[in-house]
Design a protein around this motif. Structure first.
Motif, mmCIF file in Angstrom:
data_model
loop_
_atom_site.group_PDB
_atom_site.id
_atom_site.type_symbol
_atom_site.label_atom_id
_atom_site.label_comp_id
_atom_site.label_asym_id
_atom_site.label_seq_id
_atom_site.Cartn_x
_atom_site.Cartn_y
_atom_site.Cartn_z
ATOM 1 N N SER A 1 22.145 6.866 5.586
ATOM 2 C CA SER A 1 21.432 5.765 6.220
ATOM 3 C C SER A 1 22.366 4.682 6.738
ATOM 4 O O SER A 1 21.914 3.645 7.162
ATOM 5 C CB SER A 1 20.442 5.139 5.220
ATOM 6 N N SER A 2 23.702 4.953 6.698
ATOM 7 C CA SER A 2 24.646 3.904 7.019
ATOM 8 C C SER A 2 24.575 3.469 8.476
ATOM 9 O O SER A 2 24.984 2.376 8.807
ATOM 10 C CB SER A 2 26.072 4.364 6.669
ATOM 11 N N HIS A 3 24.059 4.338 9.360
ATOM 12 C CA HIS A 3 24.002 3.974 10.768
ATOM 13 C C HIS A 3 22.794 3.107 11.096
ATOM 14 O O HIS A 3 22.682 2.598 12.197
ATOM 15 C CB HIS A 3 23.961 5.246 11.633
ATOM 16 N N LYS A 4 21.893 2.949 10.138
ATOM 17 C CA LYS A 4 20.714 2.107 10.360
ATOM 18 C C LYS A 4 20.600 1.093 9.222
ATOM 19 O O LYS A 4 20.866 1.428 8.072
ATOM 20 C CB LYS A 4 19.442 2.963 10.395
ATOM 21 N N PRO A 5 20.191 -0.144 9.528
ATOM 22 C CA PRO A 5 19.949 -1.095 8.447
ATOM 23 C C PRO A 5 18.860 -0.565 7.510
ATOM 24 O O PRO A 5 17.863 0.001 7.959
ATOM 25 C CB PRO A 5 19.482 -2.363 9.166
ATOM 26 N N ARG A 6 19.066 -0.776 6.232
ATOM 27 C CA ARG A 6 18.092 -0.316 5.243
ATOM 28 C C ARG A 6 17.246 -1.504 4.786
ATOM 29 O O ARG A 6 17.775 -2.499 4.292
ATOM 30 C CB ARG A 6 18.797 0.314 4.056
ATOM 31 N N VAL A 7 15.951 -1.372 4.966
ATOM 32 C CA VAL A 7 15.009 -2.455 4.678
ATOM 33 C C VAL A 7 14.232 -2.133 3.409
ATOM 34 O O VAL A 7 13.580 -1.085 3.321
ATOM 35 C CB VAL A 7 14.012 -2.640 5.839
ATOM 36 N N ALA A 8 14.298 -3.021 2.441
ATOM 37 C CA ALA A 8 13.423 -2.912 1.273
ATOM 38 C C ALA A 8 12.194 -3.773 1.524
ATOM 39 O O ALA A 8 12.302 -4.996 1.672
ATOM 40 C CB ALA A 8 14.140 -3.374 0.012
ATOM 41 N N VAL A 9 11.048 -3.136 1.641
ATOM 42 C CA VAL A 9 9.783 -3.861 1.784
ATOM 43 C C VAL A 9 9.245 -4.083 0.372
ATOM 44 O O VAL A 9 8.868 -3.133 -0.317
ATOM 45 C CB VAL A 9 8.772 -3.077 2.643
ATOM 46 N N VAL A 10 9.262 -5.330 -0.070
ATOM 47 C CA VAL A 10 8.874 -5.669 -1.446
ATOM 48 C C VAL A 10 7.489 -6.304 -1.412
ATOM 49 O O VAL A 10 7.249 -7.263 -0.662
ATOM 50 C CB VAL A 10 9.901 -6.624 -2.080
ATOM 51 N N PHE A 11 6.579 -5.805 -2.238
ATOM 52 C CA PHE A 11 5.181 -6.237 -2.141
ATOM 53 C C PHE A 11 4.487 -6.150 -3.483
ATOM 54 O O PHE A 11 5.043 -5.654 -4.466
ATOM 55 C CB PHE A 11 4.441 -5.378 -1.102
ATOM 56 N N GLY A 12 3.248 -6.626 -3.514
ATOM 57 C CA GLY A 12 2.452 -6.645 -4.743
ATOM 58 C C GLY A 12 2.631 -7.968 -5.448
ATOM 59 O O GLY A 12 2.273 -9.017 -4.937
ATOM 60 N N GLY A 13 3.202 -7.910 -6.651
ATOM 61 C CA GLY A 13 3.546 -9.126 -7.365
ATOM 62 C C GLY A 13 2.536 -9.561 -8.408
ATOM 63 O O GLY A 13 1.478 -8.955 -8.601
ATOM 64 N N ARG A 14 2.873 -10.639 -9.083
ATOM 65 C CA ARG A 14 2.126 -11.104 -10.250
ATOM 66 C C ARG A 14 1.054 -12.130 -9.917
ATOM 67 O O ARG A 14 0.316 -12.571 -10.800
ATOM 68 C CB ARG A 14 3.103 -11.714 -11.256
ATOM 69 N N SER A 15 0.927 -12.534 -8.684
ATOM 70 C CA SER A 15 -0.042 -13.575 -8.348
ATOM 71 C C SER A 15 -1.435 -12.982 -8.122
ATOM 72 O O SER A 15 -1.608 -11.760 -8.037
ATOM 73 C CB SER A 15 0.402 -14.328 -7.090
ATOM 74 N N SER A 16 -2.405 -13.865 -7.980
ATOM 75 C CA SER A 16 -3.777 -13.421 -7.721
ATOM 76 C C SER A 16 -3.930 -12.849 -6.317
ATOM 77 O O SER A 16 -4.992 -12.297 -5.984
ATOM 78 C CB SER A 16 -4.754 -14.582 -7.928
ATOM 79 N N GLU A 17 -2.890 -12.956 -5.484
ATOM 80 C CA GLU A 17 -2.914 -12.390 -4.135
ATOM 81 C C GLU A 17 -2.254 -11.011 -4.065
ATOM 82 O O GLU A 17 -1.880 -10.544 -2.992
ATOM 83 C CB GLU A 17 -2.229 -13.357 -3.166
ATOM 84 N N HIS A 18 -2.151 -10.361 -5.211
ATOM 85 C CA HIS A 18 -1.498 -9.054 -5.316
ATOM 86 C C HIS A 18 -2.045 -8.057 -4.291
ATOM 87 O O HIS A 18 -1.296 -7.429 -3.549
ATOM 88 C CB HIS A 18 -1.705 -8.509 -6.743
ATOM 89 N N ALA A 19 -3.355 -7.906 -4.257
ATOM 90 C CA ALA A 19 -3.962 -6.885 -3.390
ATOM 91 C C ALA A 19 -3.719 -7.166 -1.919
ATOM 92 O O ALA A 19 -3.463 -6.245 -1.132
ATOM 93 C CB ALA A 19 -5.466 -6.794 -3.667
ATOM 94 N N ILE A 20 -3.779 -8.440 -1.522
ATOM 95 C CA ILE A 20 -3.546 -8.781 -0.123
ATOM 96 C C ILE A 20 -2.107 -8.477 0.263
ATOM 97 O O ILE A 20 -1.828 -8.041 1.383
ATOM 98 C CB ILE A 20 -3.883 -10.265 0.123
ATOM 99 N N SER A 21 -1.188 -8.669 -0.672
ATOM 100 C CA SER A 21 0.204 -8.305 -0.424
ATOM 101 C C SER A 21 0.346 -6.807 -0.183
ATOM 102 O O SER A 21 1.102 -6.372 0.690
ATOM 103 C CB SER A 21 1.071 -8.733 -1.606
ATOM 104 N N VAL A 22 -0.382 -5.999 -0.939
ATOM 105 C CA VAL A 22 -0.332 -4.546 -0.747
ATOM 106 C C VAL A 22 -0.864 -4.183 0.645
ATOM 107 O O VAL A 22 -0.289 -3.343 1.345
ATOM 108 C CB VAL A 22 -1.138 -3.818 -1.844
ATOM 109 N N VAL A 23 -1.948 -4.825 1.050
ATOM 110 C CA VAL A 23 -2.510 -4.578 2.379
ATOM 111 C C VAL A 23 -1.491 -4.936 3.463
ATOM 112 O O VAL A 23 -1.288 -4.188 4.433
ATOM 113 C CB VAL A 23 -3.815 -5.384 2.574
ATOM 114 N N THR A 24 -0.843 -6.084 3.306
ATOM 115 C CA THR A 24 0.169 -6.505 4.264
ATOM 116 C C THR A 24 1.311 -5.496 4.328
ATOM 117 O O THR A 24 1.775 -5.132 5.413
ATOM 118 C CB THR A 24 0.716 -7.893 3.882
ATOM 119 N N ALA A 25 1.769 -5.032 3.164
ATOM 120 C CA ALA A 25 2.866 -4.061 3.129
ATOM 121 C C ALA A 25 2.494 -2.777 3.850
ATOM 122 O O ALA A 25 3.322 -2.179 4.563
ATOM 123 C CB ALA A 25 3.251 -3.761 1.683
ATOM 124 N N GLY A 26 1.254 -2.333 3.678
ATOM 125 C CA GLY A 26 0.823 -1.124 4.368
ATOM 126 C C GLY A 26 0.919 -1.272 5.877
ATOM 127 O O GLY A 26 1.358 -0.352 6.582
#
Length: 378
Positions: A6-31
């Protein structure tokens, strides 16, 4: 996937979910982000954070991240590898991600070039994750520690805006110790505020988003219940008076020559709900009007205020600024979101699409801006 492949392309970690009450909306956004990110240009590593704070490898399966039949998605449903844990090195000389399972030798998953955090609320949008990434030396999309913290705390956000001369509405804050040690005095503080500014009031968690925990209170009888509902999300609460007028939103995006504002949008009155609450936003999909039916002068004014708010809080990358256009014709800023809702149908991407920046282009611009910035003081 090895770092060599993967060295020829930037590697992106999409981090989502989390401990807040907005967990599910974060998952939707990540999708939505995972579905739209250019796989020819970027390698992608989805990392979900469960509601108890465990970092997990997750399926790269946007189809499972949507709200289906009013059911909210979660990281737990997407996690792979049982009890395995993902760890990002705190050593800024390396950006390695390591995966470990109980009883197994940890596996190095390679380096990450940039993180796209799509977490909403505490433990993600509030500067905590940004601080971890700063320690790790990994660039990331969006605002830094200070701006993220200011953007999450409605109390200090309004203080910052007021100090820069931006128009804010009347509000009162009840801190945790006030309610816990002398609820009668705290209640009187709110009643006195209502006596000055009138009912109804909005009682909100000071550091939550997505309209979580907000109640509209018409009189004293509903006050204690509203306070307890807000405190379920945050022990610190903010009370705001009703501002009569139109709800206007405006997106800010950082370009090479500085921040620019999108065309604004209007959130029309939601007839099936008492106000623009969580269900109106995400379950019943209340629609916004893009662009907002404003005069040229009003549009220019709200765009100028949005950029001023972005600059006042030292934001980077992106912000959605929310306003009330009062019946007297004056704008009042309600709040900013440093990591706003980011699905294609969310207001921020819609405003930018109407401004000539498509959803995939928006993601690419944010990633490129993050890759061009260093971590640390800047």
């Amino acid at each position: 996937m090895s770092s060599e492949t993967s060295s020829h392309k930037p590697r992106v970690a999409v981090v989502f979910g989390g401990r807040s009450s907005e967990h599910a909306i974060s998952v939707v956004t990540a999708g939505a982000v995972l579905a739209a990110i250019d796989r020819d240009k970027y390698d992608v590593l989805p990392i979900g954070i469960t509601t108890d704070g465990r970092w997990a490898l997750t399926a790269d399966d946007p189809g499972r991240m949507a709200i289906t039949d009013r059911k909210l998605p979660s990281v737990a449903e997407l996690a792979e590898g049982g009890d395995g844990v993902v760890v990002l090195s705190a050593d800024p000389t390396t950006r390695e991600v390591v995966y470990s399972e109980p009883g197994s030798v940890p596996k190095v998953l390679g380096e990450v070039d940039v993180v796209f955090p799509v977490l909403h609320g505490p433990y993600g949008e509030d500067g905590t994750l940004q601080g971890l990434l700063e320690l790790s030396g990994v660039p990331y999309v969006g605002s830094g520690v200070l701006a993220s913290a200011v953007g999450q705390d409605k109390d200090y956000m309004k203080r910052v805006f007021a100090s820069f001369g931006l128009p804010v509405g009347p509000y009162e804050v009840i801190r945790p110790r006030e309610w816990e040690t002398d609820p009668a005095a705290a209640r009187k503080k709110i009643v006195d505020f209502a006596g000055e500014h009138g009912w109804p009031l909005f009682v909100k968690p000071a550091r939550a988003g997505s309209s979580m925990g907000i109640s509209k209170v018409d009189d004293l009888a509903g006050l204690d219940e509203a306070i307890e509902e807000a405190r379920r999300h945050d022990p610190k609460i903010i009370v705001e008076s009703l501002l009569r007028g139109r709800e206007i939103e405006c997106g800010v995006l950082e370009f090479e020559d500085g921040p620019r504002a999108s065309v604004p949008a209007e959130i029309p009155p939601v007839t099936a709900h008492d106000f623009y609450d969580f269900e109106a936003k995400y379950i019943d999909s209340a629609d916004g009007i893009v662009p907002a039916p404003l005069t040229e002068e009003q549009t220019a004014q709200v765009q100028e205020l949005a950029i001023a708010a972005f600059e006042a809080a030292s934001c980077e990358g992106l912000v959605r600024a929310d306003f009330f256009l009062q019946d007297n014709g004056e704008f009042v800023i309600n709040e900013i979101n440093t990591l706003p809702g980011f699905t294609p149908i969310s207001m921020y991407p819609r405003m930018w699409r109407e401004s000539g920046v498509s959803y995939p282009e928006l993601i690419d611009r944010l990633l490129q801006a993050a890759l061009s910035r260093s971590t640390g003081l800047r």
